[in-house]
Design a protein around this motif. Structure first.
Motif, PDB file in Angstrom:
ATOM      1  N   LEU A 197       0.821  -1.202   0.000  1.00  0.00           N
ATOM      2  CA  LEU A 197       0.000   0.000   0.000  1.00  0.00           C
ATOM      3  C   LEU A 197       0.860   1.259   0.000  1.00  0.00           C
ATOM      4  N   SER A 198       0.238   2.357  -0.413  1.00  0.00           N
ATOM      5  CA  SER A 198       0.904   3.650  -0.333  1.00  0.00           C
ATOM      6  C   SER A 198       1.160   4.005   1.127  1.00  0.00           C
ATOM      7  N   GLU A 199       2.253   4.729   1.362  1.00  0.00           N
ATOM      8  CA  GLU A 199       2.556   5.169   2.724  1.00  0.00           C
ATOM      9  C   GLU A 199       1.497   6.127   3.241  1.00  0.00           C
ATOM     10  N   THR A 200       1.096   7.062   2.394  1.00  0.00           N
ATOM     11  CA  THR A 200       0.128   8.092   2.760  1.00  0.00           C
ATOM     12  C   THR A 200      -0.753   8.383   1.556  1.00  0.00           C
ATOM     13  N   GLY A 201      -1.664   9.324   1.716  1.00  0.00           N
ATOM     14  CA  GLY A 201      -2.467   9.771   0.590  1.00  0.00           C
ATOM     15  C   GLY A 201      -3.838   9.140   0.540  1.00  0.00           C
ATOM     16  N   LEU A 202      -4.591   9.540  -0.484  1.00  0.00           N
ATOM     17  CA  LEU A 202      -5.985   9.145  -0.607  1.00  0.00           C
ATOM     18  C   LEU A 202      -6.142   7.641  -0.812  1.00  0.00           C
ATOM     19  N   ALA A 203      -5.266   7.031  -1.631  1.00  0.00           N
ATOM     20  CA  ALA A 203      -5.368   5.585  -1.867  1.00  0.00           C
ATOM     21  C   ALA A 203      -5.200   4.814  -0.555  1.00  0.00           C
ATOM     22  N   ARG A 204      -4.264   5.267   0.280  1.00  0.00           N
ATOM     23  CA  ARG A 204      -4.051   4.596   1.566  1.00  0.00           C
ATOM     24  C   ARG A 204      -5.262   4.796   2.480  1.00  0.00           C
ATOM     25  N   GLU A 205      -5.790   6.003   2.518  1.00  0.00           N
ATOM     26  CA  GLU A 205      -6.949   6.277   3.364  1.00  0.00           C
ATOM     27  C   GLU A 205      -8.137   5.402   2.965  1.00  0.00           C
ATOM     28  N   LEU A 214     -14.841  -3.924   6.771  1.00  0.00           N
ATOM     29  CA  LEU A 214     -15.031  -5.378   6.787  1.00  0.00           C
ATOM     30  C   LEU A 214     -14.513  -6.012   8.078  1.00  0.00           C
ATOM     31  N   GLY A 215     -14.008  -5.180   8.986  1.00  0.00           N
ATOM     32  CA  GLY A 215     -13.500  -5.696  10.246  1.00  0.00           C
ATOM     33  C   GLY A 215     -12.236  -6.514  10.095  1.00  0.00           C
ATOM     34  N   ILE A 216     -11.417  -6.157   9.095  1.00  0.00           N
ATOM     35  CA  ILE A 216     -10.196  -6.915   8.796  1.00  0.00           C
ATOM     36  C   ILE A 216      -8.979  -6.071   9.155  1.00  0.00           C
ATOM     37  N   LYS A 217      -8.030  -6.654   9.864  1.00  0.00           N
ATOM     38  CA  LYS A 217      -6.751  -6.015  10.099  1.00  0.00           C
ATOM     39  C   LYS A 217      -5.789  -6.525   9.031  1.00  0.00           C
ATOM     40  N   PRO A 218      -5.403  -5.674   8.087  1.00  0.00           N
ATOM     41  CA  PRO A 218      -4.590  -6.158   6.960  1.00  0.00           C
ATOM     42  C   PRO A 218      -3.169  -6.505   7.385  1.00  0.00           C
ATOM     43  N   HIS A 219      -2.609  -7.481   6.670  1.00  0.00           N
ATOM     44  CA  HIS A 219      -1.191  -7.814   6.824  1.00  0.00           C
ATOM     45  C   HIS A 219      -0.424  -6.991   5.797  1.00  0.00           C
ATOM     46  N   ILE A 220       0.216  -5.910   6.241  1.00  0.00           N
ATOM     47  CA  ILE A 220       0.891  -4.986   5.325  1.00  0.00           C
ATOM     48  C   ILE A 220       2.326  -5.462   5.116  1.00  0.00           C
ATOM     49  N   TYR A 221       2.590  -5.936   3.918  1.00  0.00           N
ATOM     50  CA  TYR A 221       3.927  -6.413   3.579  1.00  0.00           C
ATOM     51  C   TYR A 221       4.883  -5.250   3.345  1.00  0.00           C
ATOM     52  N   ALA A 222       4.380  -4.179   2.669  1.00  0.00           N
ATOM     53  CA  ALA A 222       5.244  -3.035   2.362  1.00  0.00           C
ATOM     54  C   ALA A 222       4.398  -1.779   2.230  1.00  0.00           C
ATOM     55  N   GLN A 223       4.977  -0.647   2.664  1.00  0.00           N
ATOM     56  CA  GLN A 223       4.384   0.666   2.464  1.00  0.00           C
ATOM     57  C   GLN A 223       5.304   1.439   1.524  1.00  0.00           C
ATOM     58  N   VAL A 224       4.742   1.908   0.426  1.00  0.00           N
ATOM     59  CA  VAL A 224       5.555   2.404  -0.682  1.00  0.00           C
ATOM     60  C   VAL A 224       5.202   3.859  -0.990  1.00  0.00           C
ATOM     61  N   GLY A 225       6.210   4.665  -1.303  1.00  0.00           N
ATOM     62  CA  GLY A 225       5.984   6.010  -1.794  1.00  0.00           C
ATOM     63  C   GLY A 225       5.986   6.002  -3.315  1.00  0.00           C
TER      64      GLY A 225
END
Length: 293
Positions: A197-205, A214-225
């Motif tokens: 996912l993006s580090e910040t911004g609208l897509a991340r929000e 959906l009540g899901i805690k995502p497993h974030i592999y990487a946060q990308v700029g």
């Protein structure tokens, strides 16, 4: 006040590095240093704290930075207004956008503009779209092409250019973590999916909101700029990503990833040109703003 001194000061304030600032001003480091010393002597305060390893603005330097920006903006405004009265505009406009936006929108936006105003020089800077509005608000750029945020700062004027869906993308090759049912997301499946996912911004929000609904805690592999890097990492098989569809459509790696038709779909967003209301008074900026249809 010598405007050249203000430009030298702002270059150093932005880079906090004498070498880079002198290069951007096309002067020697010693000339830049003399300009700063001259300003500090006139003002009677230190604008920069500096030692052998670092340079940074003092409190007085931060106050003077806003003055310097305002002074140069006012100078440009009166100069361009007078040129507008004479019928010919010339000067410089800086535009910030992502790499994708640069080849998706700029040609259509600027081709006619360049014919009408050949003496206006356009400076393009590319980078993370999540930084676009702050760069415009901070005075680092005149304009930016970016997504319209959920809440638009009151100082910002925004004119839409296009609408882009946000999409989930996955590697072309099969993986053991791919959810079986994309139309009815299951917590136990999506909780183990590596997300890029993006580090910040609208897509991340909007990604965060989708998982929260959906009540899901995502497993974030990487946060990308940068969205282009997300496509690359997904193509390498590291996980599922979320990007604007316009990024997917224009990516040279589009054949290595595939769109996922996932429900509920993410909310699309408007892409457009943004500028401060204050800058719109500048005839150069207003000319480009009027060019957008």
């Amino acid at each position: 006040m010598d405007l050249r001194l203000l430009k030298h000061f702002l270059a150093l304030a932005e880079t906090c590095h004498f070498g880079r600032a002198s290069d951007s001003c096309h002067v020697s480091p010693s000339t830049l240093s003399r300009s700063i010393q001259q300003l500090e002597s006139r003002l009677g305060v230190l604008l920069f704290a500096r030692d052998n390893r670092s340079v940074h603005l003092t409190r007085e330097g931060c106050l003077f930075q806003q003055y310097a920006r305002d002074a140069l903006e006012q100078w440009d405004l009166i100069r361009h207004t007078m040129m507008s009265e004479s019928g010919e505009l010339s000067g410089e406009i800086s535009i910030y956008c992502s790499v994708t936006a640069s080849y998706s929108f700029l040609y259509e936006l600027l081709s006619e503009f360049r014919l009408r105003y050949p003496r206006i020089e356009l400076k393009l800077h590319t980078g993370d779209p999540a930084e676009a509005i702050q760069r415009v608000l901070g005075g680092d750029e005149d304009m930016a092409i970016t997504a319209r945020p959920e809440t638009l700062p009151r100082q910002i004027a925004f004119k839409p250019i296009a609408t882009s869906p946000l999409v989930f993308i996955a590697p072309e090759d099969p993986t053991d973590w791919m959810p079986a049912d994309l139309f009815s997301p299951q917590k136990n499946e999506w909780a183990r999916v590596p997300m890029i996912l993006s580090e910040t911004g609208l897509a991340r929000e909007r990604s965060d909101a989708w998982f929260a609904a959906l009540g899901i805690k995502p497993h974030i592999y990487a946060q990308v700029g940068g969205n282009e890097a997300i496509v690359s990492m997904v193509g390498l098989g590291f996980g599922i990503g979320v990007v604007p569809k316009i990024v997917f459509d224009n990516s040279p790696l589009a054949d290595r990833v595939r769109l996922l038709d996932i429900q509920p779909a993410l909310t699309p967003y408007d892409v457009g040109l943004c500028v401060t209301e204050k800058k719109l008074k500048n005839p150069l900026i207003h000319a480009l703003w009027d060019q957008v249809r």
